[in-house]
Design a protein around this motif. Structure first.
Motif, PDB file in Angstrom:
ATOM      1  N   ARG A   3      43.219  26.224  47.459  1.00 17.36           N
ATOM      2  CA  ARG A   3      43.252  27.190  46.361  1.00 17.36           C
ATOM      3  C   ARG A   3      41.957  28.007  46.320  1.00 17.36           C
ATOM      4  NH1 ARG A   3      45.686  23.300  41.641  1.00 17.36           N
ATOM      5  NH2 ARG A   3      47.875  23.883  41.850  1.00 17.36           N
ATOM      6  N   LEU A   4      40.836  27.311  46.476  1.00 15.69           N
ATOM      7  CA  LEU A   4      39.549  28.003  46.430  1.00 15.69           C
ATOM      8  C   LEU A   4      39.443  29.023  47.563  1.00 15.69           C
ATOM      9  CD1 LEU A   4      36.838  28.279  45.024  1.00 15.69           C
ATOM     10  CD2 LEU A   4      35.943  26.486  46.518  1.00 15.69           C
ATOM     11  N   LEU A   5      39.916  28.670  48.745  1.00 13.72           N
ATOM     12  CA  LEU A   5      39.876  29.598  49.881  1.00 13.72           C
ATOM     13  C   LEU A   5      40.749  30.829  49.602  1.00 13.72           C
ATOM     14  CD1 LEU A   5      40.042  27.087  52.870  1.00 13.72           C
ATOM     15  CD2 LEU A   5      38.057  28.387  52.071  1.00 13.72           C
ATOM     16  N   LEU A   6      41.877  30.611  48.927  1.00 14.64           N
ATOM     17  CA  LEU A   6      42.762  31.730  48.605  1.00 14.64           C
ATOM     18  C   LEU A   6      42.150  32.663  47.563  1.00 14.64           C
ATOM     19  CD1 LEU A   6      46.149  29.791  48.483  1.00 14.64           C
ATOM     20  CD2 LEU A   6      45.534  31.565  50.148  1.00 14.64           C
ATOM     21  N   LEU A   7      41.197  32.151  46.802  1.00  8.50           N
ATOM     22  CA  LEU A   7      40.544  32.961  45.764  1.00  8.50           C
ATOM     23  C   LEU A   7      39.327  33.712  46.279  1.00  8.50           C
ATOM     24  CD1 LEU A   7      40.668  30.501  42.716  1.00  8.50           C
ATOM     25  CD2 LEU A   7      42.121  32.496  43.108  1.00  8.50           C
ATOM     26  N   LYS A   8      39.109  33.713  47.562  1.00  4.65           N
ATOM     27  CA  LYS A   8      37.924  34.361  48.132  1.00  4.65           C
ATOM     28  C   LYS A   8      37.743  35.809  47.708  1.00  4.65           C
ATOM     29  CE  LYS A   8      35.446  35.008  52.485  1.00  4.65           C
ATOM     30  NZ  LYS A   8      35.493  34.818  53.965  1.00  4.65           N
ATOM     31  N   PRO A   9      38.826  36.602  47.534  1.00  7.92           N
ATOM     32  CA  PRO A   9      38.631  38.001  47.080  1.00  7.92           C
ATOM     33  C   PRO A   9      37.895  38.128  45.751  1.00  7.92           C
ATOM     34  CG  PRO A   9      40.861  37.697  47.925  1.00  7.92           C
ATOM     35  CD  PRO A   9      40.235  36.325  47.846  1.00  7.92           C
ATOM     36  N   LEU A  10      37.834  37.042  44.968  1.00  5.18           N
ATOM     37  CA  LEU A  10      37.171  37.111  43.663  1.00  5.18           C
ATOM     38  C   LEU A  10      35.677  36.848  43.743  1.00  5.18           C
ATOM     39  CD1 LEU A  10      39.736  35.143  41.440  1.00  5.18           C
ATOM     40  CD2 LEU A  10      39.642  37.604  41.876  1.00  5.18           C
ATOM     41  N   PHE A  11      35.191  36.439  44.920  1.00  6.39           N
ATOM     42  CA  PHE A  11      33.788  36.040  45.023  1.00  6.39           C
ATOM     43  C   PHE A  11      32.824  37.201  44.810  1.00  6.39           C
ATOM     44  CE2 PHE A  11      34.570  32.133  47.979  1.00  6.39           C
ATOM     45  CZ  PHE A  11      35.293  31.536  46.959  1.00  6.39           C
ATOM     46  N   GLU A  12      33.232  38.399  45.187  1.00 12.13           N
ATOM     47  CA  GLU A  12      32.378  39.573  45.058  1.00 12.13           C
ATOM     48  C   GLU A  12      32.970  40.538  44.042  1.00 12.13           C
ATOM     49  OE1 GLU A  12      29.479  39.947  46.497  1.00 12.13           O
ATOM     50  OE2 GLU A  12      29.604  38.121  47.714  1.00 12.13           O
ATOM     51  N   ARG A  13      32.124  41.071  43.174  1.00 13.20           N
ATOM     52  CA  ARG A  13      32.585  42.057  42.192  1.00 13.20           C
ATOM     53  C   ARG A  13      33.008  43.338  42.905  1.00 13.20           C
ATOM     54  NH1 ARG A  13      31.452  42.245  36.889  1.00 13.20           N
ATOM     55  NH2 ARG A  13      29.783  40.704  37.176  1.00 13.20           N
ATOM     56  N   GLY A  14      34.131  43.902  42.520  1.00  9.83           N
ATOM     57  CA  GLY A  14      34.552  45.157  43.134  1.00  9.83           C
ATOM     58  C   GLY A  14      36.041  45.396  43.006  1.00  9.83           C
ATOM     59  N   GLU A  15      36.485  46.436  43.691  1.00 13.58           N
ATOM     60  CA  GLU A  15      37.876  46.872  43.574  1.00 13.58           C
ATOM     61  C   GLU A  15      38.849  45.843  44.132  1.00 13.58           C
ATOM     62  OE1 GLU A  15      41.315  48.662  45.684  1.00 13.58           O
ATOM     63  OE2 GLU A  15      39.416  48.074  46.584  1.00 13.58           O
ATOM     64  N   GLU A  16      38.484  45.164  45.221  1.00 15.05           N
ATOM     65  CA  GLU A  16      39.372  44.157  45.789  1.00 15.05           C
ATOM     66  C   GLU A  16      39.571  42.991  44.822  1.00 15.05           C
ATOM     67  OE1 GLU A  16      39.928  41.420  49.821  1.00 15.05           O
ATOM     68  OE2 GLU A  16      37.994  42.347  49.371  1.00 15.05           O
ATOM     69  N   SER A  17      38.497  42.586  44.167  1.00 11.09           N
ATOM     70  CA  SER A  17      38.592  41.516  43.184  1.00 11.09           C
ATOM     71  C   SER A  17      39.502  41.909  42.026  1.00 11.09           C
ATOM     72  CB  SER A  17      37.189  41.182  42.655  1.00 11.09           C
ATOM     73  OG  SER A  17      37.257  40.289  41.564  1.00 11.09           O
ATOM     74  N   ASP A  18      39.365  43.138  41.544  1.00 19.23           N
ATOM     75  CA  ASP A  18      40.204  43.608  40.438  1.00 19.23           C
ATOM     76  C   ASP A  18      41.681  43.611  40.828  1.00 19.23           C
ATOM     77  OD1 ASP A  18      37.987  44.022  38.807  1.00 19.23           O
ATOM     78  OD2 ASP A  18      37.693  46.056  39.548  1.00 19.23           O
ATOM     79  N   ARG A  19      41.950  44.054  42.045  1.00 19.23           N
ATOM     80  CA  ARG A  19      43.341  44.101  42.506  1.00 19.23           C
ATOM     81  C   ARG A  19      43.913  42.698  42.637  1.00 19.23           C
ATOM     82  NH1 ARG A  19      42.636  46.276  47.728  1.00 19.23           N
ATOM     83  NH2 ARG A  19      44.846  45.859  48.084  1.00 19.23           N
TER      84      ARG A  19
END
Length: 356
Positions: free
Chosen positions: A292-308
């Motif tokens: 689960r944590l690996l799948l959440l990798k897009p959230l690690f950095e603030r930005g447009e990818e995290s928001d999406r």
């Protein structure tokens, strides 16, 4: 915080201002998305258009309108439509045809548009910028160069200079997208123009975040609220999409025609959104905290990818039989990621809290 209502409960979505639905592939795509859709096609917003048409017909056009609502609803499309209506007022059919042609190419002398800004290393191709903006921006490329998507006092001075010129039409129209992008000094300078507007000048302003617009600009503008468009209306844009794509696009668009048009006309963007949605679905279906944590990798950095990805997590949760604990955990994560808290630690805590 924004919520999507279902029969079960309300699930959190990231702020629509932050979820831009842009796909980062090269710097120029930040500047301008080309949709194979007529500039004159307007989906929804019949009430707003009727009010604007009534103002023109009754001679009650105000000097400043503010179109407020979530991104990609069609505020700029309506602004361009009303600008054409204003400039065509009192003209014969032949004159109207030429005015519309000039407006479509942003070469009409009485139409000013400030949309995409020149931004160093992000959008610095003036040919691309000219597709949406005709207010000069060469000053932004001079030292110190503009590095952010903010409207400066120099941008406002360019507008003020052009607005003061003698026009050829009954109206001279200025469209400004994202008025909340104005720096404080720029907003104060622009306010002076709104307080004492030259005769026949009409400002059509848009904002995704009315709360970020200074109150004095709000008070001097007629505010028209734009709402999300029904799936039935947006569906008319998706005639060339197959049924599976059409359902997914409507699900992701959430009432924003601009999102639907982009996905329907950009297979790469649609493919990337599908991949992100599948990743979000795998998160909710997985039982391993590490996976689960690996799948959440897009959230690690603030930005447009995290928001999406936050958007897809929320939409994917709605497609499962979720628990109140899952709903509450996602709401807290969405809120927490807006702060300066350590994103990886917050995401790790979220992954550990989730139970199937």
């Amino acid at each position: 915080m924004m919520f999507l209502l279902t029969q079960k409960a309300a699930l959190p979505l990231p702020p629509w201002r932050a979820v831009s639905h842009s796909i980062k592939r090269n710097p120029l795509e930040f500047c301008y998305h080309v949709f194979s859709m007529s500039k004159h096609t307007i989906i929804g917003h019949a009430r707003q258009r009727a009010e604007l048409a009534s103002d023109l017909e009754s001679g009650n056009v105000t000097h400043a309108y503010l179109f407020a609502g979530a991104p990609h609803l069609g505020k700029m499309t309506v602004a361009h439509w009303f600008a054409r209506e204003l400039l065509c007022d009192g003209k014969n059919a032949t004159e109207k045809e030429e005015i519309i042609r000039q407006c479509d190419h942003l070469i009409h002398p009485d139409l000013l548009v400030l949309d995409q800004l020149w931004i160093e290393d992000r959008c610095d191709d003036f040919d691309v910028i000219a597709k949406t903006t005709n207010v000069p921006q060469q000053h932004r490329a001079k030292a110190p160069t503009a590095k952010t998507d903010t409207i400066s006092i120099d941008d406002v001075r360019e507008i003020q200079s052009r607005v003061q010129e003698t026009g050829n039409s009954k109206f001279r129209v200025c469209i400004i997208r994202g008025i909340e992008r104005m720096q404080e000094a720029a907003a104060n300078a622009f306010l002076k123009t709104l307080e004492e507007p030259p005769q026949g000048r009409v400002f059509l302003l848009t904002t995704d975040a009315p709360s970020s617009v200074i109150p004095t600009i709000l008070s001097r503008s007629r505010v028209l609220q734009f709402q999300r468009v029904s799936d039935k209306e947006i569906n008319a844009l998706l005639k060339d999409s197959d049924e599976d794509d059409r359902r997914f696009i409507l699900h992701l668009a959430q009432g924003a025609p601009g999102v639907a048009v982009r996905l329907a006309n950009d297979p790469d963007a649609l493919r990337e959104e599908r991949q992100m949605h599948e990743q979000a679905m795998r998160f909710w279906e997985n039982t391993s905290p590490l996976d689960r944590l690996l799948l959440l990798k897009p959230l690690f950095e603030r930005g447009e990818e995290s928001d999406r990805f936050l958007l897809h997590l929320s939409l994917a949760l709605r497609e499962t039989t979720y628990t109140r604990a899952q709903e509450r955990a996602l709401m807290e994560l969405t809120t927490g990621l807006k702060t300066n808290a350590h994103r990886q630690l917050m995401t790790q805590s979220f992954a550990l809290r989730i139970e199937n």
